[in-house]
Design an enzyme around this catalytic site. Sequence first.
Site, short mmCIF file in Angstrom:
data_model
loop_
_atom_site.label_atom_id
_atom_site.label_comp_id
_atom_site.label_asym_id
_atom_site.label_seq_id
_atom_site.Cartn_x
_atom_site.Cartn_y
_atom_site.Cartn_z
N CYS A 277 22.82 -30.58 -38.70
CA CYS A 277 22.74 -30.00 -37.36
C CYS A 277 23.01 -28.50 -37.43
O CYS A 277 24.03 -28.00 -36.96
CB CYS A 277 23.72 -30.67 -36.40
N CYS B 37 16.24 -29.92 -32.40
CA CYS B 37 17.55 -29.31 -32.23
C CYS B 37 17.69 -28.86 -30.78
O CYS B 37 17.17 -27.81 -30.40
CB CYS B 37 17.72 -28.12 -33.18
#
Length: 524
Positions: free
Chosen positions: A156, A333
């Site tokens: 991430c 994202c």
Amino acid sequence: GGPAGLSVAAQLLRKLPKEERDVVVVEPSEWHYYQPWWTMAAGGLADIEESRRLMASVMPRRALWLRAAATAVDPDRCAVRLSDGTEVRYDHLVVAAGIQTVWDDIPGLSESIGRGGVSSVYDYRYAPLVWEDVQRIRDQGGGRVLFTQPQSGVKCGGSPQKIMWLADDWWRREGVREGVDVHYCTGTHNLFSVEKYSKALEQMQRARGVRVSYGHELVAIDGPRKTATFRVEDGSLVQLPYDMLHVTPHMGPPAFIRESPLSDEEKGYVDVDQWTLRHRRYPNVWALGDCSSLPTSKTAAAITAQAPVLVHNLLATMRGQPANAHYDGYTSCPLITKRGGVILAEFKYGGEVKETFPRILDQGTESRLLYYLKTIVFPWAYWNLMLVGRWYGPRGKGDLPPHPRPGHRVEAPLLSEDHRVPVGLLCAPRAGRALAGRGRPSLLRARPFTSRAPRPCLLCRREPDARRAVVRAAGHLRALLGRHRHVAASVKCSVVVHMNHAGRSGVAPAAAVETSGGQEDNGT
């Protein structure tokens, strides 16, 4: 026991026949964590306790759960050694071990983390401390705040910016932003790897007055003096003082993967084909998620697109069919930039944009609708769809070929490289597996079958006929061998057709097609 392993296990158990449901999950943890929730908790938007559930509550019920850690893999023996001394043998191995956070890789980090204004969203223990540090900066009316991101890959990769934007937004709402010096230090040369979203973030950075230093790699922390040391592009060292330091630690593959024959030579991740998720050297080994060598961002959204492809290809391999599902590198994202605003970055291999809502809104600008998706819809879908095997990526099952079925060949080649004739291409689509040797096809046998809803032949697309089905099967077989003269030359073909009327309404006649060849198998 992470999102990759659980989603693959759940999908396999949903698709495998009951007699083949032999799925083992190796996982030592007591808790399962929804890690995107940690950034929201660090930004004051959520309770950190809501990010975890007992592993027993999310483990697929029909899977065998071995509560131990994997310590070694021997792909040549098809064996995995566990921390309790047990050795598990496998037919197919799916590696979904995630990525490890290395806290002691940066000198001074392990001694400073969790105290003196040093914190991180990358751990359940330290994420709540980020919110405490943000509030402390508000209480003291300002200060020097550093946010770091390494050049090496992390899971991430947008989280360091997410918490920075959330903190910046909250300080503005509290009226102390003018006294806060927000400084983002990154080892990369842009704010995002995709140009469209990088430009949007650069524009936001200038509008909000956030300082950005590119090519700054964190190499040391001095907790007592509250200074962070960075290595810049020319190799020199720069020291920056801080009142609050958010650190993105270095990450890498687990040791048992890095030290095994499964790893690649460059970084130690599982060396898989980027399209099929199959290991490059061991055909019965598969990998997905953060531990794989896939050249895409390591996110939970990427796993939603990887898991269905892996499951399809694994099942196809078990059926003797080609692994014809391809993963295009999709990842996502959702960059939460303020309370009520999200930029949803979606892209695939090569940084090519692949957005879900291109006709509805511009995902490169802040959106309140996308904010609700990030904070409400995505968490619900994670717990209720993804972990139970019901989430098939952003476009559902539309990106996958027809699902492989037992005894039914789908888009199989007319003749495989090892000269095995695919029985499923004949007019007996529910025939058993081909009993062929590894050399020339000296034996091919189609067992009798019955079907209440006969499917059309996969070669001629004609509906089965009770009197002519087996005759066409024999003709297809001769045509099949005629197309491959190098095979037909070594096969003495004699077709034996048996008619056996079952005598029940709606049931097709059974058929058996046999070819005998060579002196090795002359008793067929």
